[in-house]
Design an enzyme around this catalytic site. Structure first.
Site, PDB file in Angstrom:
ATOM      1  CG  HIS A   1       2.569  -5.033  72.314  1.00 49.06           C
ATOM      2  ND1 HIS A   1       2.663  -4.474  70.996  1.00 49.06           N
ATOM      3  CD2 HIS A   1       2.275  -6.386  72.265  1.00 49.06           C
ATOM      4  CE1 HIS A   1       2.825  -5.457  70.256  1.00 49.06           C
ATOM      5  NE2 HIS A   1       2.462  -6.756  70.986  1.00 49.06           N
TER       6      HIS A   1
ATOM      7  CD  GLU B   1      -0.049  -1.661  61.963  1.00 51.94           C
ATOM      8  OE1 GLU B   1      -0.179  -1.362  63.341  1.00 51.94           O
ATOM      9  OE2 GLU B   1      -0.125  -1.053  61.139  1.00 51.94           O
TER      10      GLU B   1
HETATM   11 FE1  SF4 Z   1      -4.273   2.651  67.763  1.00 56.95          FE
HETATM   12 FE2  SF4 Z   1      -5.838   1.883  65.455  1.00 56.95          FE
HETATM   13 FE3  SF4 Z   1      -3.600   3.543  65.279  1.00 56.95          FE
HETATM   14 FE4  SF4 Z   1      -2.948   1.189  65.839  1.00 56.95          FE
HETATM   15  S1  SF4 Z   1      -3.921   2.124  63.990  1.00 56.95           S
HETATM   16  S2  SF4 Z   1      -2.222   2.800  67.053  1.00 56.95           S
HETATM   17  S3  SF4 Z   1      -4.924   0.736  66.972  1.00 56.95           S
HETATM   18  S4  SF4 Z   1      -5.622   4.001  66.114  1.00 56.95           S
END
Ligand code: SF4
Length: 586
Positions: A41, A124
């Site tokens: 993003h 997500e």
């Molecule tokens: Fe970054 Fe992985 Fe945490 Fe998402 S889950 S913020 S991609 S480290």
């Protein structure tokens, strides 16, 4: 005004990994690469990726091109569908997101009603819902949990990875009241947690917190909220252009942080802008010195001066008379090769540059042509210098170095063979940049003088050759650390990327240790090295150690200052020795 930058500001581990995977696929295949949804993003990074033929996948057949699934992950059935439709699909889902997918499945199998705390529209969370076969319930926060009308026997709460610990606990407390058995699996990821802990610290110690990052980035928005909860004013900007002088009225201390999808070069631009507000009050001398420093570093003039100092230093140590014909030949070649690799082969607009894309392109072409001309001049002059002494050894070394330097970034492996070899140019090999620069500088600064003074072979060369190789490798590796931490598009050609932070740190400090030992040996009377110059050489190793430490700890900013300091360590000893000699002290 004091500016404090959060230590972990910028790309998180998962985003960096996804960007690396995409760049790697793009480099190896030499073809356009597609990402399932925007890779991250951040509009500025997406524009940069577009310029490298990395596009967002919309629909249709992509043939033999590769489709990469981004760090957020996707619904499992969508991944299966993509794999059945397209030949090359690479899953770059962050392993920490995959862990949440697994937690959801495991608890559903144990008959828990899974709740996901997060934003149901976020990609997500869409993927997490898919992992639950749409049986999980998404809630925004503790209020939504309290107001949820139904109760259950067993509830398991997980979280979108970029949420906040306090909200998670508050939500868990509410859901606990709605079931007989409750389990909270805190899936907020560690990079997000570190960002948030740091922003609390920044907010408590500054008058203003500036959060840099995409307006749609969930974790960036959270950082601003966390800062404001401490009662500190916070502003969220996407680029430095949004920063106004009025924002800083009455501000004495400003903290800067950034979301997980913000590259360091964007953060640096914000810091540059903040400093420019201050610089309006700075003296003309300060501004002029900064301009000269940036020009010397960005045009490779200072890098070439550093090489010239090593070349002359080798002559001082080995007591070999300098052949200035060869000197100008190798100097031209070093300048030309660095410029060719920087401007001609890397190509494309560098967004860190202060020039507009058009002007940058014009300057890039101009420097590229000039560099090729200079390379031709250097090689020809090397031939002329060799032919005077009727010994072509020196010319052979010069020609070999020039060819290797030009071929370094060239795609020498045909496209359809790339998958077989795993690389298309020397640059694609692990740590190739650091090794090539050290090998090239050692060959030209030691090999050429050795070639024209073969009748006068001093034993000191046995120490000098490894010493030069090590200190040049250390220099190049430290610059790699700077570039990677500045999110320049650095690949495995740098030791930092090829070995990872810990191993490259160990390697750099081991080489510094080895260089200290070698320079101590130079004090032995057997080698006949001037103790004054020996001492100056020893300082190089200590300065390298200090700069390496500052970069590994992210204390030095990823700008030209560190580069200037690194190269000064080679220039100053020769310069000081020259002065001491003139004054009769050496
Ligand atoms: Fe970054 Fe992985 Fe945490 Fe998402 S889950 S913020 S991609 S480290």
């Amino acid at each position: 005004m004091k500016i404090t930058l959060a230590e972990t500001a910028g790309f998180c581990w998962g985003v960096q990994r996804a960007v690396d995977i995409v760049l790697d696929v793009s480099k190896k295949s030499g073809k356009p690469v597609f990402t399932h949804g925007p890779l991250i993003h951040n509009n500025q990074v997406l524009e940069e990726l577009e310029s490298k033929k990395i596009h967002e996948y919309k629909s249709g057949d992509i043939g033999s091109n590769t489709l990469v699934v981004r760090a957020h992950g996707i619904r499992p059935e969508v991944l299966d569908e993509l794999k059945s439709k397209h030949k090359n699909v690479v899953d770059a889902t962050c392993p920490l997101v995959t862990k949440v997918h697994r937690a959801i499945k495991k608890h559903q199998d144990q008959n828990f009603q899974v709740f996901i705390m997060g934003n149901e529209k976020h990609p997500e969370v869409v993927g997490l819902l898919g992992a639950s076969k749409d049986r999980a319930i998404v809630i925004r926060d503790a209020i939504a949990a309290r107001e949820y009308p139904q109760t259950f026997d067993k509830i398991c709460l997980v979280s979108q990875t970029t949420q906040n610990d306090d909200d998670f606990e508050a939500t868990a407390r509410e859901l606990k009241l709605k079931c007989k058995e409750f389990k909270a699996v805190n899936t907020i990821c560690e990079p997000t947690r570190s960002h948030q802990i740091e922003v609390v610290d920044l907010a408590l110690n500054n008058d203003l917190v500036i959060v840099v990052g995409g307006k749609h980035s969930s974790n960036t928005v959270h950082l601003k909220e966390v800062a404001e909860r401490q009662g500190t004013r916070a502003i969220h900007i996407e680029t430095e252009a949004e920063l106004k002088k009025e924002d800083l009225l009455g501000v004495e201390k400003v903290g800067v942080t950034a979301g997980a999808s913000t590259p360091q070069w964007m953060i640096q631009k914000v810091i540059d802008k903040l400093e420019s507000f201050e610089e309006a009050n700075k003296s003309l001398l300060y501004k002029f010195s900064k301009f000269i420093l940036n020009t010397l570093v960005s045009t490779n003039l200072f890098t070439t001066t550093a090489f010239a100092s090593i070349y002359l230093g080798n002559h001082i140590v080995s007591k070999t008379p300098v052949d200035y014909n060869f000197f100008w030949s190798v100097i031209s070649i070093v300048f030309a090769l660095h410029s060719i690799n920087q401007f001609s082969l890397e190509g494309k607009f560098d967004r860190r540059s202060k020039l507009t894309p058009k002007v940058y392109e014009f300057v890039r072409k101009l420097i590229s042509w000039f560099s090729f001309l200079l390379l031709f001049f250097g090689v020809s002059f090397g031939f002329y210098s060799s032919s005077i002494g009727s010994d072509l050894k020196g010319f052979g070394i010069i020609l070999f170095s020039a060819l290797c330097g030009v071929l370094y970034g060239w795609k020498i492996i045909p496209i359809n063979w790339i998958s077989r070899f795993g690389f298309s140019s020397i640059r694609d090999l692990p740590a190739s940049k650091d090794l090539s620069v050290s090998f090239g500088w050692t060959l030209l600064s030691c090999g050429v003088p050795l070639a024209y003074s073969s009748g006068n072979l001093s034993p000191v060369w046995f120490l000098l050759i490894p010493f030069i190789f090590f200190i040049v490798y250390i220099r190049s590796a430290i610059l790699g650390v700077r570039d990677a931490q500045g999110d320049r598009i650095v690949g495995i050609e740098s030791s930092f990327k090829a070995l990872g932070k810990n191993r490259s740190k160990k390697l750099v400090f081991s080489l510094i240790g080895a260089s200290v030992l070698i320079s101590l040996c130079l004090f032995l009377p057997f080698f006949g090295v001037s103790p004054v110059f020996g001492f100056l050489m020893l300082t190089i190793t200590f300065v390298s150690g200090i700069i390496a430490h500052l970069y590994f700890q992210r204390i030095l900013p990823a700008n030209d200052l560190g580069h200037f300091l690194l190269d000064s360590q080679f220039v100053l000893p020769v310069f000081l020795y020259g002065i001491l000699k003139l004054l009769g002290y050496a």
